[in-house]
Design a protein around this motif. Structure first.
Motif, short mmCIF file in Angstrom:
data_model
loop_
_atom_site.label_atom_id
_atom_site.label_comp_id
_atom_site.label_asym_id
_atom_site.label_seq_id
_atom_site.Cartn_x
_atom_site.Cartn_y
_atom_site.Cartn_z
N ALA A 30 0.82 -1.21 0.00
CA ALA A 30 0.00 0.00 0.00
C ALA A 30 0.85 1.26 0.00
O ALA A 30 0.58 2.22 -0.74
N ARG A 31 1.93 1.25 0.82
CA ARG A 31 2.80 2.43 0.86
C ARG A 31 3.48 2.64 -0.49
O ARG A 31 3.61 3.77 -0.97
N ALA A 32 3.94 1.56 -1.11
CA ALA A 32 4.61 1.69 -2.41
C ALA A 32 3.63 2.17 -3.48
O ALA A 32 3.96 3.04 -4.30
N ALA A 33 2.43 1.61 -3.49
CA ALA A 33 1.43 2.02 -4.47
C ALA A 33 1.08 3.50 -4.31
O ALA A 33 0.93 4.23 -5.30
N ASP A 34 0.96 3.96 -3.07
CA ASP A 34 0.67 5.37 -2.80
C ASP A 34 1.79 6.26 -3.34
O ASP A 34 1.55 7.43 -3.66
N ALA A 35 3.02 5.71 -3.39
CA ALA A 35 4.16 6.47 -3.89
C ALA A 35 4.29 6.40 -5.41
O ALA A 35 5.24 6.93 -5.98
N GLY A 36 3.34 5.74 -6.06
CA GLY A 36 3.37 5.64 -7.51
C GLY A 36 4.22 4.52 -8.05
O GLY A 36 4.54 4.49 -9.25
N VAL A 37 4.58 3.57 -7.19
CA VAL A 37 5.39 2.43 -7.60
C VAL A 37 4.46 1.29 -8.01
O VAL A 37 3.50 0.98 -7.30
N ALA A 38 4.75 0.65 -9.14
CA ALA A 38 3.97 -0.52 -9.56
C ALA A 38 4.33 -1.69 -8.66
O ALA A 38 5.51 -1.98 -8.45
N VAL A 39 3.34 -2.36 -8.10
CA VAL A 39 3.57 -3.39 -7.09
C VAL A 39 3.06 -4.75 -7.57
O VAL A 39 1.95 -4.85 -8.11
N ALA A 40 3.88 -5.77 -7.36
CA ALA A 40 3.45 -7.16 -7.54
C ALA A 40 3.57 -7.84 -6.18
O ALA A 40 4.64 -7.82 -5.57
N LEU A 41 2.49 -8.40 -5.69
CA LEU A 41 2.44 -9.02 -4.36
C LEU A 41 2.17 -10.50 -4.51
O LEU A 41 1.23 -10.91 -5.20
N ALA A 42 3.00 -11.32 -3.87
CA ALA A 42 2.83 -12.77 -3.95
C ALA A 42 2.85 -13.35 -2.54
O ALA A 42 3.66 -12.96 -1.70
#
Length: 218
Positions: A30-42
């Motif tokens: 969530a923090r990374a996404a808020d910073a505009g980073v594309a996130v892949a979660l596994a």
């Protein structure tokens, strides 16, 4: 107070893979996404393909499972070790409780060829979820990191800053010992100056003295 290892500003990471879909992994996502980073979660290594394709991979699984990591697929990757040793969960593990080395050095030795940086392990899930702040805000808290390569350290520091926390470099990977469980900084919501003081006081604590004696003997 300045960091002991200077680093030049680095561009933020464009993508981040997170291995571990528990509360901490989801908070980091969530923090990374808020910073505009594309996130892949596994949630497990079975789903790791999108994770290893990212600019950096965060390990947010129980440390006792580090040998289940696909070392070959992480060769050459920038790996952010956010894992901690808990004897209640991991059992008695001399390999993870060795005062002559940090747990991240143990992980790095297993992940041969990976570029490991210790970070994002000492804040609580609550802090990750709720205490991110913009740069310059008075209540912004610090996140320590340790790594052997200055460029990699700079990239992780930029990520931490973008996620809403002040990065503070503890030194090379061996210095990750100073913010593992059982240290003053672990679990503390400290600002930059307070965090630096806690890191500096490590060697005056009981854990610090044990580490210093073990490393001197070794």
């Amino acid at each position: 107070m300045s960091d002991p290892v200077p680093y030049a500003p680095a561009p933020p990471l464009a993508s981040l893979g997170i291995l571990g879909a528990g509360r901490v992994g989801k908070a980091l996502a969530a923090r990374a996404a808020d910073a505009g980073v594309a996130v892949a979660l596994a949630g497990s290594a079975d789903d790791i393909s999108p994770v290893v394709a990212a600019d950096a991979v965060v390990l947010a699984i129980p440390l006792g499972r580090y040998r289940s990591l696909p070392a070959e697929r992480l060769r050459g990757a920038l790996v952010i070790d956010a894992m901690n040793y808990w004897w209640e969960l991991d059992g008695a593990r001399p390999d993870l409780d060795d005062p002559t080395t940090s747990t991240s050095q143990t992980v790095a030795a297993f992940l041969e060829g990976a570029r490991v940086v210790k970070a994002l392990n000492h804040l609580s899930a609550y802090a990750l979820e709720n205490l991110a702040r913009r740069a310059g805000e008075p209540e912004r808290i610090a996140v320590a990191l340790a790594g052997d390569d200055q460029a990699d350290t700079a990239h992780v520091a930029a990520l931490i800053d973008a996620m809403g926390f002040d990065p503070i470099v503890a030194g090379p990977l061996a210095e990750g010992m100073r913010f593992e469980p059982g240290t003053e900084l672990f679990g503390a919501d400290a600002d930059r100056d307070e965090a630096r003081l806690m890191l500096d006081r490590f060697w005056d604590t009981q854990r610090g003295r044990v580490v210093a004696r073990a490393r001197a003997a070794g």
